[in-house]
Design an enzyme around this catalytic site. Structure first.
Site, PDB file in Angstrom:
ATOM      1  N   SER A 157       0.830  -1.200   0.000  1.00  0.00           N
ATOM      2  CA  SER A 157       0.000   0.000   0.000  1.00  0.00           C
ATOM      3  C   SER A 157       0.871   1.260   0.000  1.00  0.00           C
ATOM      4  O   SER A 157       1.751   1.403  -0.856  1.00  0.00           O
ATOM      5  CB  SER A 157      -0.940  -0.057   1.204  1.00  0.00           C
ATOM      6  OG  SER A 157      -1.860   0.985   1.181  1.00  0.00           O
ATOM      7  N   ARG A 227     -11.136   6.233  11.197  1.00  0.00           N
ATOM      8  CA  ARG A 227     -10.689   4.851  11.139  1.00  0.00           C
ATOM      9  C   ARG A 227     -11.783   3.925  10.613  1.00  0.00           C
ATOM     10  O   ARG A 227     -11.518   2.963   9.894  1.00  0.00           O
ATOM     11  CB  ARG A 227     -10.259   4.404  12.542  1.00  0.00           C
ATOM     12  CG  ARG A 227      -9.625   3.038  12.599  1.00  0.00           C
ATOM     13  CD  ARG A 227      -8.395   2.966  11.731  1.00  0.00           C
ATOM     14  NE  ARG A 227      -7.674   1.719  11.899  1.00  0.00           N
ATOM     15  CZ  ARG A 227      -6.731   1.313  11.069  1.00  0.00           C
ATOM     16  NH1 ARG A 227      -6.419   2.036  10.026  1.00  0.00           N
ATOM     17  NH2 ARG A 227      -6.094   0.179  11.281  1.00  0.00           N
ATOM     18  N   ASP A 322      -8.910  -6.411  -4.125  1.00  0.00           N
ATOM     19  CA  ASP A 322      -8.525  -5.102  -3.592  1.00  0.00           C
ATOM     20  C   ASP A 322      -9.166  -4.023  -4.459  1.00  0.00           C
ATOM     21  O   ASP A 322      -8.740  -3.773  -5.580  1.00  0.00           O
ATOM     22  CB  ASP A 322      -6.993  -4.993  -3.623  1.00  0.00           C
ATOM     23  CG  ASP A 322      -6.490  -3.686  -3.034  1.00  0.00           C
ATOM     24  OD1 ASP A 322      -7.317  -2.807  -2.722  1.00  0.00           O
ATOM     25  OD2 ASP A 322      -5.261  -3.551  -2.887  1.00  0.00           O
ATOM     26  N   HIS A 355      -8.001  -5.047   0.186  1.00  0.00           N
ATOM     27  CA  HIS A 355      -6.710  -4.360   0.319  1.00  0.00           C
ATOM     28  C   HIS A 355      -5.876  -4.932   1.466  1.00  0.00           C
ATOM     29  O   HIS A 355      -4.658  -4.997   1.387  1.00  0.00           O
ATOM     30  CB  HIS A 355      -6.969  -2.871   0.534  1.00  0.00           C
ATOM     31  CG  HIS A 355      -5.734  -2.037   0.486  1.00  0.00           C
ATOM     32  ND1 HIS A 355      -4.914  -1.993  -0.624  1.00  0.00           N
ATOM     33  CD2 HIS A 355      -5.171  -1.202   1.399  1.00  0.00           C
ATOM     34  CE1 HIS A 355      -3.901  -1.173  -0.378  1.00  0.00           C
ATOM     35  NE2 HIS A 355      -4.030  -0.686   0.835  1.00  0.00           N
ATOM     36  N   ASP A 356      -6.549  -5.331   2.532  1.00  0.00           N
ATOM     37  CA  ASP A 356      -5.855  -5.868   3.707  1.00  0.00           C
ATOM     38  C   ASP A 356      -5.063  -7.141   3.419  1.00  0.00           C
ATOM     39  O   ASP A 356      -4.259  -7.566   4.243  1.00  0.00           O
ATOM     40  CB  ASP A 356      -6.855  -6.156   4.827  1.00  0.00           C
ATOM     41  CG  ASP A 356      -6.825  -5.084   5.902  1.00  0.00           C
ATOM     42  OD1 ASP A 356      -5.998  -4.162   5.784  1.00  0.00           O
ATOM     43  OD2 ASP A 356      -7.628  -5.178   6.842  1.00  0.00           O
TER      44      ASP A 356
END
Lengths: 382, 200
Positions: A157, A227, A322, A355-356
């Site tokens: 990322s 967050r 992602d 994405h994680d």
């Protein structure tokens, strides 16, 4: 199995601090006279200093990439599943460095540090930093450690953006770049999510224009929402459906604004946890670091021209689900590298996690990184 | 290890014989990368493989060759015009859905193309068809129900294809069990290797 996991940890680690007295001029024009970077290292630097890997962190992580602290054994490094003896980033072979970037809130000089010119916390006065500023200061850390050339610079990322920037800012100092779940710049949608996060923080009454330290408060409500927004973008729709679906905490709706759905509970938990330890000024700046990253900008929007100076060999990895930095964005990087006839390997990992995924222990992904770094090690003069 | 594989693939030596030293090669459907590795070692080529399968991509990394994971069926849009000296399609032509398009893409991206394919006109194949069965032979090891092959052709078919599209055949080699076949190649040849370029 469990026993072998323990054997493959770097074990107890301790952060170190490097102090830099030489001023650094940032991309925005501001100058920071002196600063500190906190970092950790794992493994042993070889005699000719050729086995160093720099691990760049993404949005909310830190220098603590692997291992655990003696006084806080539950605080395991953020990329511990990939860094360690016998792991893909093998510390038996490599000297691995994790560094908290300038403007961070984990010990490196940042908005909550004291500005020596005023004797008060930097707060709102701390300048907006960029990926290039980070790379420039990481290079000074490399000088400090006597590392002329990295075997590899790697990250996922935002960390991958730093690896990419390294290859063009210091072409001769990077042998390999591992660019994982990256994008050559943020899309309007990406920037939009960041702006929502920033507005949540800035409009929190406890923000006090960024100088909340003096008021003895932190804009926790804003950070929580920021967050929560972020977390939505890190997971794929499918992964969220699998993990939470429409499950209700009480088994039936309460017709109230309590946390009815499991996903609400999860997001609130993540938000609360984050607001306890992360600095809002740092969060604002790091989202700006992301927004401003655009190496093609100085080259008329031509990414190929931007990447032309690179001498590194590249491993570019994307994850199919992602949607924040989709495989198409990684392919833009690959196409630009191909145009320049740079050495590049590109893998698209079919992973469900969004994405994680770059942080998770996916066998295909880890095998690939392990195989690639084994090949890198083959090129190191012992 | 790559040496062993090369022995199993007689088309590799034929291909390497045509590839000039220090050139740029794109290998489509590159498998575990052993051909590229062989060409890197024997001809000092640089270049990339393209492969769709995860395990084979991993094998390429282990073999020390650059590989781009992707689907040939979607074309070669990542690659620019005339960016390679050779584009190789080794034992893959018969398994792609749009064979005509891929050959066109090969000659867009590369100055020259090299393809290898199992010759459907090989006598063993003809014999089995004559006996009423889909052929299974050394270069066509699959049963009809599990074959990846969708566009099988004979040597004569491929030559007609090239002629009708203005593709110039530079060289041709026909092999059976690794040995060159000169007599009635479309009948006695099991494996065809074509080297071709643009223009007549």
């Amino acid at each position: 199995m469990d026993g072998s996991i323990d054997n493959r940890s770097v074990g107890v680690v301790a952060p170190q601090v490097a102090r830099f007295a030489e001023p650094v001029r940032l991309r925005c024009g501001a100058v920071i006279d002196e600063y500190e970077l906190v970092f950790e290292t794992y493994g042993t630097l070889n005699a000719d200093r050729s086995n160093a890997i720099l691990v760049c962190h993404a949005l909310n992580a830190s220098h603590h990439a692997a291992g655990q602290y003696a006084d806080d054994p539950h605080n395991v490094g953020w990329w511990d599943n990939i860094i360690g003896p016998g792991k893909p980033v093998d510390t038996n072979r490599y000297f691995v460095i994790g560094v908290n970037n300038l403007g961070g809130c984990h010990g490196s000089t940042g908005p909550k540090s004291v500005n020596p010119r005023t004797g008060r916390p930097w707060g709102a006065q701390f300048p907006v930093v960029t990926v290039e500023d980070w790379v420039a200061t990481q290079a000074r850390l490399a000088d400090h450690l006597g590392i002329r050339r990295f075997a590899a610079v790697m990250g996922g990322s935002l960390g991958a953006m730093q690896a990419l920037a390294w290859t063009v800012m210091f072409p001769e100092r990077v042998r390999h770049a591992l660019v994982i779940a990256c994008a050559p710049n943020l899309s309007a949608q990406n920037i939009a999510f960041n702006e929502v996060a920033r507005q949540a923080i800035i409009t929190d009454p406890d923000f006090h224009g960024g100088d909340y330290y003096e008021h003895g408060v932190t804009p926790k409500r804003g950070l929580r929402v920021a967050r929560m927004v972020g977390h939505i973008t890190y997971l794929s729709d499918d992964e969220m459906a699998n993990k939470f679906g429409r499950q209700l905490k009480q088994g039936r709706p309460t017709y109230s604004f309590d946390t009815d759905f499991e996903i609400e509970s999860y997001l609130r938990h993540q938000g609360n946890k984050f607001a306890e330890y992360f600095d809002a000024n740092t969060y604002l700046r790091i989202t700006k670091v992301l927004d401003y990253f655009d190496p093609a900008l100085d080259h008329g929007g031509n990414l190929a021209r931007a990447l032309a100076p690179a001498q590194a060999r590249f491993l570019v990895v994307s994850f199919t689900t992602d949607w924040r930095f989709s495989p198409d964005r990684s392919r833009e990087i690959v196409t630009a590298l191909l145009h320049n006839r740079h050495h590049v390997t590109y893998a698209e990992i079919d992973a469900p996690h969004g994405h994680d995924a770059f942080l998770l222990d996916d066998a295909r992904y880890h095998r690939l990184v392990a195989a690639y770094l084994e090949r890198v090690a083959g090129g190191i003069v012992a | 290890m790559s040496g062993g594989r090369t022995m199993d693939r007689p088309d590799y030596a034929a291909i390497a014989g045509w590839v000039r030293m220090d050139t740029r090669v794109l290998d489509l459907g590159c498998g575990d990368g052993s051909l590229l590795r062989y060409l890197q070692e024997s001809r000092h080529v640089t270049g990339y493989g393209v492969e769709i399968d995860d395990d084979r991509v991993l094998a390429c990394v282990k073999n020390g060759v650059n590989v781009i994971q992707g689907n040939l069926e979607r074309g070669l849009s990542d690659f620019e015009d005339h960016s390679f000296d050779y584009v190789i399609l080794s034992q893959t032509l018969q398994a792609v859905r749009n064979s005509e398009r891929i050959v066109g893409e090969m000659l867009r991206v590369g100055r020259e193309g090299i393809v290898t394919f199992p010759n459907f006109g090989y006598w063993k194949n003809r014999l089995q068809i004559a006996a009423g069965h889909m052929p299974v032979s050394e270069n066509l090891p699959y049963q009809w129900f599990n074959t990846p092959n969708v566009h099988l052709c004979t040597i004569a078919d491929f030559e007609d294809f090239c002629a009708s599209r203005g593709i110039r055949v530079v060289e041709r080699k026909v092999l059976t069990r690794g040995r060159p076949v000169t007599l009635w190649p479309n009948f006695f040849g099991a494996l065809a290797v074509f080297h071709f370029g643009n223009g007549a």
